[in-house]
Design a protein around this motif. Structure first.
Motif, PDB file in Angstrom:
ATOM      1  N   LYS A 104     -10.431   1.851   1.994  1.00  0.00           N
ATOM      2  CA  LYS A 104      -9.686   3.112   1.902  1.00  0.00           C
ATOM      3  C   LYS A 104      -8.468   2.955   0.995  1.00  0.00           C
ATOM      4  O   LYS A 104      -8.182   3.844   0.179  1.00  0.00           O
ATOM      5  CB  LYS A 104      -9.226   3.576   3.287  1.00  0.00           C
ATOM      6  N   ARG A 105      -7.737   1.843   1.137  1.00  0.00           N
ATOM      7  CA  ARG A 105      -6.559   1.611   0.294  1.00  0.00           C
ATOM      8  C   ARG A 105      -6.950   1.480  -1.174  1.00  0.00           C
ATOM      9  O   ARG A 105      -6.254   1.997  -2.050  1.00  0.00           O
ATOM     10  CB  ARG A 105      -5.813   0.367   0.764  1.00  0.00           C
ATOM     11  N   ILE A 106      -8.044   0.802  -1.443  1.00  0.00           N
ATOM     12  CA  ILE A 106      -8.497   0.658  -2.833  1.00  0.00           C
ATOM     13  C   ILE A 106      -8.880   2.019  -3.411  1.00  0.00           C
ATOM     14  O   ILE A 106      -8.486   2.357  -4.533  1.00  0.00           O
ATOM     15  CB  ILE A 106      -9.673  -0.336  -2.923  1.00  0.00           C
ATOM     16  N   VAL A 107      -9.642   2.794  -2.651  1.00  0.00           N
ATOM     17  CA  VAL A 107     -10.059   4.121  -3.128  1.00  0.00           C
ATOM     18  C   VAL A 107      -8.845   5.011  -3.338  1.00  0.00           C
ATOM     19  O   VAL A 107      -8.763   5.733  -4.349  1.00  0.00           O
ATOM     20  CB  VAL A 107     -11.065   4.755  -2.148  1.00  0.00           C
ATOM     21  N   LEU A 108      -7.874   4.976  -2.422  1.00  0.00           N
ATOM     22  CA  LEU A 108      -6.662   5.776  -2.565  1.00  0.00           C
ATOM     23  C   LEU A 108      -5.871   5.353  -3.799  1.00  0.00           C
ATOM     24  O   LEU A 108      -5.362   6.207  -4.549  1.00  0.00           O
ATOM     25  CB  LEU A 108      -5.802   5.663  -1.312  1.00  0.00           C
ATOM     26  N   PHE A 109      -5.779   4.053  -4.042  1.00  0.00           N
ATOM     27  CA  PHE A 109      -5.082   3.569  -5.236  1.00  0.00           C
ATOM     28  C   PHE A 109      -5.780   4.050  -6.511  1.00  0.00           C
ATOM     29  O   PHE A 109      -5.126   4.536  -7.438  1.00  0.00           O
ATOM     30  CB  PHE A 109      -5.006   2.039  -5.216  1.00  0.00           C
ATOM     31  N   ILE A 110      -7.088   3.923  -6.549  1.00  0.00           N
ATOM     32  CA  ILE A 110      -7.843   4.388  -7.721  1.00  0.00           C
ATOM     33  C   ILE A 110      -7.658   5.887  -7.907  1.00  0.00           C
ATOM     34  O   ILE A 110      -7.469   6.368  -9.029  1.00  0.00           O
ATOM     35  CB  ILE A 110      -9.339   4.006  -7.595  1.00  0.00           C
ATOM     36  N   TRP A 111      -7.685   6.633  -6.798  1.00  0.00           N
ATOM     37  CA  TRP A 111      -7.485   8.082  -6.871  1.00  0.00           C
ATOM     38  C   TRP A 111      -6.112   8.414  -7.446  1.00  0.00           C
ATOM     39  O   TRP A 111      -5.980   9.292  -8.291  1.00  0.00           O
ATOM     40  CB  TRP A 111      -7.645   8.701  -5.481  1.00  0.00           C
ATOM     41  N   ARG A 112      -5.082   7.702  -7.013  1.00  0.00           N
ATOM     42  CA  ARG A 112      -3.726   7.935  -7.531  1.00  0.00           C
ATOM     43  C   ARG A 112      -3.633   7.600  -9.014  1.00  0.00           C
ATOM     44  O   ARG A 112      -2.978   8.315  -9.775  1.00  0.00           O
ATOM     45  CB  ARG A 112      -2.713   7.129  -6.735  1.00  0.00           C
ATOM     46  N   VAL A 113      -4.261   6.520  -9.430  1.00  0.00           N
ATOM     47  CA  VAL A 113      -4.232   6.137 -10.844  1.00  0.00           C
ATOM     48  C   VAL A 113      -4.966   7.169 -11.691  1.00  0.00           C
ATOM     49  O   VAL A 113      -4.480   7.571 -12.759  1.00  0.00           O
ATOM     50  CB  VAL A 113      -4.842   4.723 -11.041  1.00  0.00           C
ATOM     51  N   VAL A 114      -6.120   7.630 -11.228  1.00  0.00           N
ATOM     52  CA  VAL A 114      -6.915   8.589 -11.994  1.00  0.00           C
ATOM     53  C   VAL A 114      -6.224   9.950 -12.057  1.00  0.00           C
ATOM     54  O   VAL A 114      -6.236  10.613 -13.101  1.00  0.00           O
ATOM     55  CB  VAL A 114      -8.341   8.714 -11.406  1.00  0.00           C
ATOM     56  N   THR A 115      -5.616  10.382 -10.965  1.00  0.00           N
ATOM     57  CA  THR A 115      -5.007  11.715 -10.939  1.00  0.00           C
ATOM     58  C   THR A 115      -3.584  11.740 -11.481  1.00  0.00           C
ATOM     59  O   THR A 115      -3.047  12.828 -11.714  1.00  0.00           O
ATOM     60  CB  THR A 115      -5.004  12.281  -9.504  1.00  0.00           C
ATOM     61  N   TYR A 116      -2.955  10.605 -11.700  1.00  0.00           N
ATOM     62  CA  TYR A 116      -1.579  10.583 -12.182  1.00  0.00           C
ATOM     63  C   TYR A 116      -1.391  11.331 -13.502  1.00  0.00           C
ATOM     64  O   TYR A 116      -0.453  12.128 -13.624  1.00  0.00           O
ATOM     65  CB  TYR A 116      -1.064   9.141 -12.296  1.00  0.00           C
ATOM     66  N   PRO A 117      -2.227  11.113 -14.507  1.00  0.00           N
ATOM     67  CA  PRO A 117      -2.025  11.863 -15.761  1.00  0.00           C
ATOM     68  C   PRO A 117      -2.119  13.373 -15.560  1.00  0.00           C
ATOM     69  O   PRO A 117      -1.351  14.127 -16.177  1.00  0.00           O
ATOM     70  CB  PRO A 117      -3.154  11.371 -16.675  1.00  0.00           C
ATOM     71  N   PHE A 118      -3.005  13.824 -14.720  1.00  0.00           N
ATOM     72  CA  PHE A 118      -3.144  15.254 -14.473  1.00  0.00           C
ATOM     73  C   PHE A 118      -1.913  15.810 -13.766  1.00  0.00           C
ATOM     74  O   PHE A 118      -1.439  16.904 -14.081  1.00  0.00           O
ATOM     75  CB  PHE A 118      -4.409  15.543 -13.660  1.00  0.00           C
ATOM     76  N   LYS A 119      -1.360  15.047 -12.825  1.00  0.00           N
ATOM     77  CA  LYS A 119      -0.137  15.471 -12.149  1.00  0.00           C
ATOM     78  C   LYS A 119       1.029  15.510 -13.128  1.00  0.00           C
ATOM     79  O   LYS A 119       1.857  16.427 -13.079  1.00  0.00           O
ATOM     80  CB  LYS A 119       0.183  14.538 -10.984  1.00  0.00           C
ATOM     81  N   ILE A 124       4.781  18.781 -16.493  1.00  0.00           N
ATOM     82  CA  ILE A 124       5.315  19.135 -17.816  1.00  0.00           C
ATOM     83  C   ILE A 124       5.052  20.594 -18.123  1.00  0.00           C
ATOM     84  O   ILE A 124       5.945  21.312 -18.596  1.00  0.00           O
ATOM     85  CB  ILE A 124       4.720  18.223 -18.912  1.00  0.00           C
ATOM     86  N   ILE A 125       3.867  21.062 -17.831  1.00  0.00           N
ATOM     87  CA  ILE A 125       3.496  22.450 -18.137  1.00  0.00           C
ATOM     88  C   ILE A 125       4.191  23.430 -17.193  1.00  0.00           C
ATOM     89  O   ILE A 125       4.624  24.506 -17.614  1.00  0.00           O
ATOM     90  CB  ILE A 125       1.965  22.631 -18.057  1.00  0.00           C
ATOM     91  N   SER A 126       4.361  23.058 -15.935  1.00  0.00           N
ATOM     92  CA  SER A 126       4.910  23.999 -14.976  1.00  0.00           C
ATOM     93  C   SER A 126       6.423  24.162 -15.063  1.00  0.00           C
ATOM     94  O   SER A 126       6.972  25.109 -14.538  1.00  0.00           O
ATOM     95  CB  SER A 126       4.524  23.587 -13.551  1.00  0.00           C
TER      96      SER A 126
END
Length: 128
Positions: A104-119, A124-126
């Motif tokens: 779960k921690r690995i998946v959460l870390f990967i999710w945070r890394v993948v979604t960071y650019p979108f956030k 920046i846009i908002s």
């Protein structure tokens, strides 16, 4: 003498089947700790577990003793459950939960890394 040896094998087969039943129950317990579900799904899981348990006991009796119900088979099942729960259950549950939490921690870390650019782009846009 041969009959006694055969009965001992049937008893040990029943003990093994009881251990398998307890292990399946531990899998259900691990799943319930890892994934929270509602009451309806819990009820369905319980029904499936008990149906599977009945099938395992039936197959144990059918394969080992030609379908003849004997009291020592049920005693063997109970002994197998007790032995598994007292010797292996805590280790199986603890190690499984440790592995699941690590994944779960690995998946959460990967999710945070993948979604960071979108956030970051959204921030920046908002900002007006």
């Amino acid at each position: 003498m041969n009959l006694i040896v055969e009965q001992v094998y049937i008893f040990f087969y029943a003990v093994l089947a009881g251990g398998v039943l307890a292990f399946l129950y531990d899998i259900l317990r691990i799943k319930r700790r890892a994934i929270k579900t509602n009451v309806i799904i819990l009820s369905v899981e319980d029904i499936i577990f008990w149906l599977l348990s009945a099938i395992i006991v039936f197959l144990t009796v059918y394969n080992s003793n030609d379908g003849q119900m004997r009291g020592f088979i049920f005693i063997g099942n109970i002994l197998g459950v007790i032995l598994y729960l007292s010797l292996f259950s805590k280790f199986v549950i603890a190690s499984s939960m440790m592995v699941i939490n690590f994944i779960k921690r690995i998946v959460l870390f990967i999710w945070r890394v993948v979604t960071y650019p979108f956030k970051l782009i959204y921030k920046i846009i908002s900002v007006p």
